[in-house]
Design a protein around this motif. Structure first.
Motif, PDB file in Angstrom:
ATOM      1  N   ILE A  79     -26.751 -31.851   6.811  1.00 40.03           N
ATOM      2  CA  ILE A  79     -26.658 -30.886   5.712  1.00 40.03           C
ATOM      3  C   ILE A  79     -26.868 -31.837   4.403  1.00 40.03           C
ATOM      4  N   ASP A  80     -27.508 -31.650   3.268  1.00 44.79           N
ATOM      5  CA  ASP A  80     -27.439 -32.152   1.944  1.00 44.79           C
ATOM      6  C   ASP A  80     -26.826 -30.983   0.949  1.00 44.79           C
ATOM      7  N   THR A  81     -26.012 -31.518   0.514  1.00 40.98           N
ATOM      8  CA  THR A  81     -25.179 -30.824  -0.700  1.00 40.98           C
ATOM      9  C   THR A  81     -25.192 -31.477  -2.107  1.00 40.98           C
ATOM     10  N   TYR A  82     -25.470 -30.500  -3.140  1.00 35.43           N
ATOM     11  CA  TYR A  82     -25.653 -31.086  -4.626  1.00 35.43           C
ATOM     12  C   TYR A  82     -24.563 -29.932  -5.602  1.00 35.43           C
ATOM     13  N   TYR A  83     -24.225 -30.939  -6.439  1.00 33.69           N
ATOM     14  CA  TYR A  83     -23.644 -30.325  -7.582  1.00 33.69           C
ATOM     15  C   TYR A  83     -24.495 -30.514  -8.528  1.00 33.69           C
ATOM     16  N   GLY A  84     -25.367 -29.313  -9.009  1.00 35.81           N
ATOM     17  CA  GLY A  84     -26.444 -29.477  -9.834  1.00 35.81           C
ATOM     18  C   GLY A  84     -27.438 -30.357  -9.397  1.00 35.81           C
ATOM     19  N   ASN A  85     -27.690 -31.413 -10.159  1.00 36.03           N
ATOM     20  CA  ASN A  85     -28.726 -32.459  -9.805  1.00 36.03           C
ATOM     21  C   ASN A  85     -28.061 -33.563  -9.140  1.00 36.03           C
ATOM     22  N   SER A  86     -26.858 -33.581  -8.962  1.00 36.47           N
ATOM     23  CA  SER A  86     -26.115 -34.501  -8.412  1.00 36.47           C
ATOM     24  C   SER A  86     -26.259 -34.360  -6.891  1.00 36.47           C
ATOM     25  N   ARG A 107     -12.619 -42.655   1.128  1.00 36.50           N
ATOM     26  CA  ARG A 107     -11.821 -42.883  -0.176  1.00 36.50           C
ATOM     27  C   ARG A 107     -12.050 -41.798  -1.121  1.00 36.50           C
ATOM     28  N   ASN A 108     -11.532 -41.561  -2.011  1.00 39.21           N
ATOM     29  CA  ASN A 108     -11.486 -40.591  -2.916  1.00 39.21           C
ATOM     30  C   ASN A 108     -12.989 -40.556  -3.344  1.00 39.21           C
ATOM     31  N   GLY A 109     -13.520 -39.454  -3.528  1.00 41.51           N
ATOM     32  CA  GLY A 109     -14.984 -39.444  -3.999  1.00 41.51           C
ATOM     33  C   GLY A 109     -15.980 -39.820  -3.135  1.00 41.51           C
ATOM     34  N   ALA A 110     -15.503 -39.854  -1.744  1.00 39.23           N
ATOM     35  CA  ALA A 110     -16.594 -40.078  -0.712  1.00 39.23           C
ATOM     36  C   ALA A 110     -17.298 -38.956  -0.177  1.00 39.23           C
ATOM     37  N   GLY A 111     -16.732 -37.550  -0.557  1.00 40.14           N
ATOM     38  CA  GLY A 111     -17.610 -36.375  -0.274  1.00 40.14           C
ATOM     39  C   GLY A 111     -16.681 -35.535   0.748  1.00 40.14           C
ATOM     40  N   LYS A 112     -15.468 -35.876   0.895  1.00 37.25           N
ATOM     41  CA  LYS A 112     -14.662 -34.983   2.091  1.00 37.25           C
ATOM     42  C   LYS A 112     -14.656 -33.750   1.761  1.00 37.25           C
ATOM     43  N   THR A 113     -13.977 -33.457   0.392  1.00 35.67           N
ATOM     44  CA  THR A 113     -13.840 -32.061   0.210  1.00 35.67           C
ATOM     45  C   THR A 113     -14.862 -31.120  -0.107  1.00 35.67           C
ATOM     46  N   THR A 114     -16.175 -32.033  -0.557  1.00 45.11           N
ATOM     47  CA  THR A 114     -17.503 -31.420  -0.611  1.00 45.11           C
ATOM     48  C   THR A 114     -17.858 -30.859   0.738  1.00 45.11           C
ATOM     49  N   LEU A 115     -17.819 -31.601   1.808  1.00 48.95           N
ATOM     50  CA  LEU A 115     -17.951 -31.104   3.002  1.00 48.95           C
ATOM     51  C   LEU A 115     -17.255 -30.005   3.714  1.00 48.95           C
ATOM     52  N   MET A 116     -16.175 -29.965   3.087  1.00 49.30           N
ATOM     53  CA  MET A 116     -15.254 -28.769   3.534  1.00 49.30           C
ATOM     54  C   MET A 116     -15.752 -27.482   2.954  1.00 49.30           C
ATOM     55  N   GLY A 151     -18.700 -22.555   2.672  1.00 51.68           N
ATOM     56  CA  GLY A 151     -19.524 -21.602   1.716  1.00 51.68           C
ATOM     57  C   GLY A 151     -19.299 -21.495   0.398  1.00 51.68           C
ATOM     58  N   VAL A 152     -18.369 -22.401  -0.140  1.00 47.05           N
ATOM     59  CA  VAL A 152     -17.847 -22.460  -1.491  1.00 47.05           C
ATOM     60  C   VAL A 152     -19.056 -23.096  -2.214  1.00 47.05           C
ATOM     61  N   THR A 153     -19.546 -24.476  -1.809  1.00 48.87           N
ATOM     62  CA  THR A 153     -20.873 -25.092  -2.225  1.00 48.87           C
ATOM     63  C   THR A 153     -21.641 -25.216  -1.140  1.00 48.87           C
ATOM     64  N   PRO A 154     -22.531 -24.150  -1.039  1.00 50.15           N
ATOM     65  CA  PRO A 154     -23.646 -24.152   0.198  1.00 50.15           C
ATOM     66  C   PRO A 154     -24.535 -25.345   0.011  1.00 50.15           C
ATOM     67  N   PRO A 155     -24.780 -25.875   1.285  1.00 51.10           N
ATOM     68  CA  PRO A 155     -25.661 -26.985   1.410  1.00 51.10           C
ATOM     69  C   PRO A 155     -27.108 -26.498   1.060  1.00 51.10           C
ATOM     70  N   THR A 176     -24.553 -20.898   7.828  1.00 45.94           N
ATOM     71  CA  THR A 176     -24.960 -21.721   6.697  1.00 45.94           C
ATOM     72  C   THR A 176     -25.406 -21.004   5.487  1.00 45.94           C
ATOM     73  N   GLY A 177     -24.490 -21.105   4.328  1.00 44.65           N
ATOM     74  CA  GLY A 177     -24.656 -20.647   3.123  1.00 44.65           C
ATOM     75  C   GLY A 177     -23.993 -19.075   3.013  1.00 44.65           C
ATOM     76  N   ALA A 178     -23.376 -18.885   4.111  1.00 44.37           N
ATOM     77  CA  ALA A 178     -22.493 -17.569   4.210  1.00 44.37           C
ATOM     78  C   ALA A 178     -21.285 -17.521   2.980  1.00 44.37           C
ATOM     79  N   ALA A 179     -20.967 -16.395   2.586  1.00 41.99           N
ATOM     80  CA  ALA A 179     -20.144 -16.447   1.351  1.00 41.99           C
ATOM     81  C   ALA A 179     -18.593 -16.776   2.172  1.00 41.99           C
ATOM     82  N   PRO A 180     -17.654 -17.258   1.332  1.00 45.26           N
ATOM     83  CA  PRO A 180     -16.573 -17.735   1.928  1.00 45.26           C
ATOM     84  C   PRO A 180     -15.674 -16.694   2.780  1.00 45.26           C
ATOM     85  N   HIS A 181     -15.773 -15.523   2.188  1.00 46.90           N
ATOM     86  CA  HIS A 181     -15.114 -14.112   2.968  1.00 46.90           C
ATOM     87  C   HIS A 181     -15.581 -13.848   4.229  1.00 46.90           C
ATOM     88  N   GLU A 182     -16.911 -14.187   4.278  1.00 50.00           N
ATOM     89  CA  GLU A 182     -17.922 -14.063   5.725  1.00 50.00           C
ATOM     90  C   GLU A 182     -17.686 -15.090   6.757  1.00 50.00           C
TER      91      GLU A 182
END
Length: 236
Positions: free
Chosen positions: A7-14, A35-44, A49-53, A66-72
């Motif tokens: 998976i590849d996940t972005y925040y905007g263009n980042s 370390r902090n900022g390594a991407g662990k929380t983004t993976l979660m 489905g909070v930040t879909p890949p 993949t990409g399902a809404a969190p409640h799903e």
């Protein structure tokens, strides 16, 4: 049980996650270190489905989530205890549990959860705002368990907790494991994490740089030093 494939996940263009792949077998406890900022929380967040890949896939059992809404995602039996706990401050402990139970597909009886966590029973009428950090963490875990999940994601469970509370948290997570719940946990406290985990993933700048058993990582202290800046003694 959980298979994340490239998976590849972005925040905007980042670009935050770079072709991340991992597997969490049913019945196991896998810890994700970095370390902090390594991407662990983004993976979660990507799994839930909070930040879909944008690319790649997330399979849970036989389901492509993949990409399902969190409640799903939650409806498929995957629950998360977020880093900030998110206990409702103006609701009592019991109301927090009851609300979570209403959202579940096949929930446990709340009394079963109180039996798992006897320390919660005397707090059932306390408002979330009046709980200590350790008590809030216990409520957050109990709230996830009342939904009777097949798998639990724990995001930095010891964050901000005093050492004596961290010791109590070991017992809480061991209770989760005893319920045959599969666990994926992110954590900064290496000794705490390795004491509970079967398998370990190391993440650095959005990529998995190690995937193996806990015993294997203990035999390679140079990895702990390189990616976590801890020595052998810190790993317990």
């Amino acid at each position: 049980m959980l298979v994340v494939d490239a998976i590849d996940t972005y925040y905007g263009n980042s670009h935050v996650l770079h072709e991340v792949s991992l597997e969490v077998p049913s019945g196991s406890v896998v810890v994700l270190l970095g370390r902090n900022g390594a991407g662990k929380t983004t993976l979660m967040r990507s799994i839930m489905g909070v930040t879909p890949p944008r690319t790649g896939s997330v399979m849970f059992g036989e389901e492509d989530i993949t990409g399902a809404a969190p409640h799903e995602v939650n409806g498929h039996g995957l629950s998360i205890v977020p880093e900030d706990r998110r206990v409702f401050p103006t609701l009592t402990v019991h109301e927090n549990l009851r609300l979570a139970r209403k959202l579940a597909r096949n929930p446990l009886d709340i009394d079963e959860v109180y039996a798992m966590f006897p320390a919660l029973a005397p707090l059932r009428t306390n408002l979330g705002d009046n709980l200590s950090g350790g008590e809030q963490q216990m409520v957050s875990v109990a709230r996830a368990l009342v939904q009777n999940p097949d798998m639990l994601l724990l995001d930095e469970p010891t964050e901000g907790l005093a050492p004596v509370i961290v010791e109590d948290l070991v017992g809480i997570i061991e209770t989760v494991i005893e319920q045959d719940v599969t666990v994926l946990m992110t954590e900064q406290n290496v000794a705490f994490a390795l004491g509970l985990a079967d398998g370990v993933l190391l993440m650095d700048t959005g990529s998995i740089v190690f995937d193996g058993e806990t015993s294997e990582l203990r035999e390679r202290p140079e990895l702990l030093k390189r990616y976590l800046s801890v020595g052998d003694g810190d790993a317990g």
